[in-house]
Write an enzyme that holds these catalytic residues in place. Structure first.
Site, PDB file in Angstrom:
ATOM      1  N   CYS A   1      30.615  32.852  28.619  1.00 43.17           N
ATOM      2  CA  CYS A   1      31.839  32.105  28.934  1.00 43.17           C
ATOM      3  C   CYS A   1      32.939  33.120  29.217  1.00 43.17           C
ATOM      4  O   CYS A   1      32.650  34.272  29.529  1.00 43.17           O
ATOM      5  CB  CYS A   1      32.211  31.138  27.808  1.00 43.17           C
ATOM      6  SG  CYS A   1      32.655  31.968  26.282  1.00 43.17           S
ATOM      7  N   CYS A  46      48.668  28.115  27.648  1.00 41.99           N
ATOM      8  CA  CYS A  46      48.712  28.342  29.101  1.00 41.99           C
ATOM      9  C   CYS A  46      47.588  29.250  29.579  1.00 41.99           C
ATOM     10  O   CYS A  46      47.118  29.118  30.705  1.00 41.99           O
ATOM     11  CB  CYS A  46      50.055  28.941  29.507  1.00 41.99           C
ATOM     12  SG  CYS A  46      51.432  27.805  29.268  1.00 41.99           S
TER      13      CYS A  46
END
Lengths: 437, 102
Positions: free
Chosen positions: A395, A238
């Site tokens: 990132c 998640c």
């Protein structure tokens, strides 16, 4: 404004912080006092109750009016002990409904602390619990105590593992798998088979959910369906993939329903089913007829080879949590810290900053001047990357950036380097005002 | 040569490896070996013709990778003969990746 440069300023700041700590401690102990302290020893099985009290009759009257539940069914709930592994998006509604419906004894296993990013779906927790850094198990137990003081709920603030799982889970009649990672799912499955406990298992991600009752009435276990763990690269959690708040809410609520059906022995001849839920697609619900127990199953088959719990993080190639892993693919000279990049950027040293997150994440926040080509699209869009010197690749956590640097270097971009720890590290070490998600 | 058409769906994240969540696939009624086309042939066809990237996230050898469940007309493929199930026209085949989030 406090002046940190003077002793007076520091003394004033110190006084303020001491006062704040004292206030928070007082709030924490007040919160703890609200919860019943006698619930700690509830893991020992009491004598079954054979009659409902008058307050119980009033409280559960809407159950008692239905012949499908009735006094007999309510007493079964009252005398049952159910443990929920994971007080997250699935565990939250599951625990609330089990407590509300009158399950006599509950256990909550979770060692994580409540964080603000949990609150969009983990409806059992509060902003205050997040501010105080309370464990999810404790916070969930407090919520259960507020909802139904008669429910004896034990908070197991531990990391479930091969050493403690059998003893902990054996104190309960039904186990609810509301965890968030593959390693714990295999651990809980194997423990349930070894202890002969039914396992009500669900999972949720993005806009989808799945639910099955395993090892129940001769049906399959999780390993009958999935004998081998998936490759780690195929597992999304998640915190990477996102999840719509209500999706685990639906699945966790269905888990509470399945627990009731197990305890009341509803539809004993029903074949095993996988329930699929899809929030935005049709049909919303789909029930799939599943295989039975597999004779070749390594844990529940007649020739089972798994007779004790294993090393699950190694088996799954993945830690027992849903947080980011930390890769180390690159040699040190192909990496820079966020602070040294910050110094170069401040000094206006010419460079290219390539952000390889997906566009949806780039839209949340990005560093000034960054260009965005997602790592998943980089091979097809390599021609768009100018041969700058140097190229910095960033990132979210500093994993994809390393893979992207390896790829870029093989494609002739010999000056590519990655920002260690990604934007999370940028926020922690350079700019505390940079958002974290 | 006679053909048969089936619908294929992807879920649990597998849809990101393919052009969309659903597609129709037309295969010859009999495979290269002259036998009726099976789910095994379908998996091979999808790998060679539909998969956009990262085949290791869909296949392992001549079957699907661990963690993928195949459903044939809303039934677990294990009950239908797994790889050897002979495809029928209008079959609905779903490839679903098991989820772990919670």
């Amino acid at each position: 404004m406090v002046d940190h440069g003077t002793p007076e300023g520091l003394t004033a700041e110190n006084r303020r912080l001491v006062k704040e700590v004292a206030q928070l401690r007082a709030e924490l102990s007040a919160l703890r006092a609200e919860a019943p302290s006698s619930s700690v020893d509830s893991a020992t099985d009491p004598t079954p109750v054979t009659n409902l009290t008058n307050p119980e009759i009033a409280r559960y009257s809407r159950h008692l009016l239905m012949p499908e539940i009735g006094v007999t069914g309510q007493l079964k709930l009252r005398n049952a002990a159910v443990v929920v592994v994971g007080a997250g998006g699935l565990g939250s509604p599951c625990l609330l409904y089990l407590a509300a419906m009158g399950v006599g004894r509950l256990g909550v296993v979770d060692h994580d602390r409540v964080e603000v990013s949990n609150l969009q779906r983990q409806v059992i927790h509060t902003e205050r619990a997040g501010e105080l850094g309370v464990t999810k198990a404790q916070s969930a137990r407090d919520a259960v105590a507020r909802l139904n003081a008669a429910c004896r709920c034990t908070a197991h603030e531990i990391h479930l593992n091969s050493d403690n799982a059998l003893e902990l889970l054996s104190a309960y009649d039904v186990v609810v798998d509301a965890t968030d990672n593959a390693a714990t799912r295999y651990l809980v499955n194997d423990a349930c088979v070894l202890l002969d406990r039914p396992l009500v298992s669900a999972s949720a991600l993005r806009l989808e959910g799945q639910l099955t009752v395993y090892h129940h009435r001769g049906g399959p276990c999780y390993r009958c369906l999935f004998p081998e763990p998936p490759p780690p690269a195929a597992v999304t959690n998640c915190s990477e993939g996102g999840v719509l708040g209500v999706v685990p809410g639906v699945l966790g609520t269905l888990q509470a329903l399945e627990v009731v059906k197990v305890l009341l022995d509803v539809a004993p001849d029903a074949p095993p089913v996988l329930m699929l839920f899809s929030a935005f697609r049709q049909p919303t619900f789909r029930a799939i007829r599943l295989r039975g127990r597999q004779p070749r199953c390594a844990v529940c088959g007649p020739d089972a080879t798994i007779t004790h719990l294993l090393d699950y993080p190694t088996l799954c190639g993945q830690a027992q949590h849903d947080g980011p892993s930390t890769l180390a693919l690159l040699p040190a000279n192909q990496r820079v810290t966020c602070s040294s990049y910050a110094a170069a950027a401040r000094a206006r040293v010419p460079h290219l900053l390539l952000d390889v997150r997906e566009p949806v994440q780039f839209a949340i926040c990005h560093l000034p001047g960054a260009i965005n080509v997602a790592w998943s699209e980089l091979p097809g869009r390599i021609d768009e990357i100018p041969k700058a010197d140097p190229i910095y690749v960033v990132c979210r956590f500093g994993n994809d950036s390393q893979e992207a640097v390896q790829y870029l270097r093989q494609a002739g971009y010999s000056t590519a380097r990655d920002l260690i720890g990604g934007l999370h590290a940028w926020s922690a070490s350079v700019d505390p005002d940079f958002p974290v998600y | 040569m006679a053909n048969l058409t089936v619908t294929v769906e992807f879920s649990g994240g597998l849809e990101s490896l393919f052009p969309g969540v659903e597609q129709t696939v037309t295969l010859p009624t009999t495979n290269a070996a002259g036998a009726p086309s099976t789910v095994k042939d379908l998996i091979q066809w999808l790998r060679d013709n539909a998969l956009k990237e990262k085949p290791e996230l869909f296949v392992s050898g001549d079957t699907v990778r661990p963690g993928i469940l195949v459903l044939i007309n809303d039934v677990d493929w294990e009950l239908e003969g797994e790889l050897e199930y002979q495809l029928q026209a209008k079959d609905n085949v779903v490839f679903i990746s098991t989820l772990h989030g919670g």
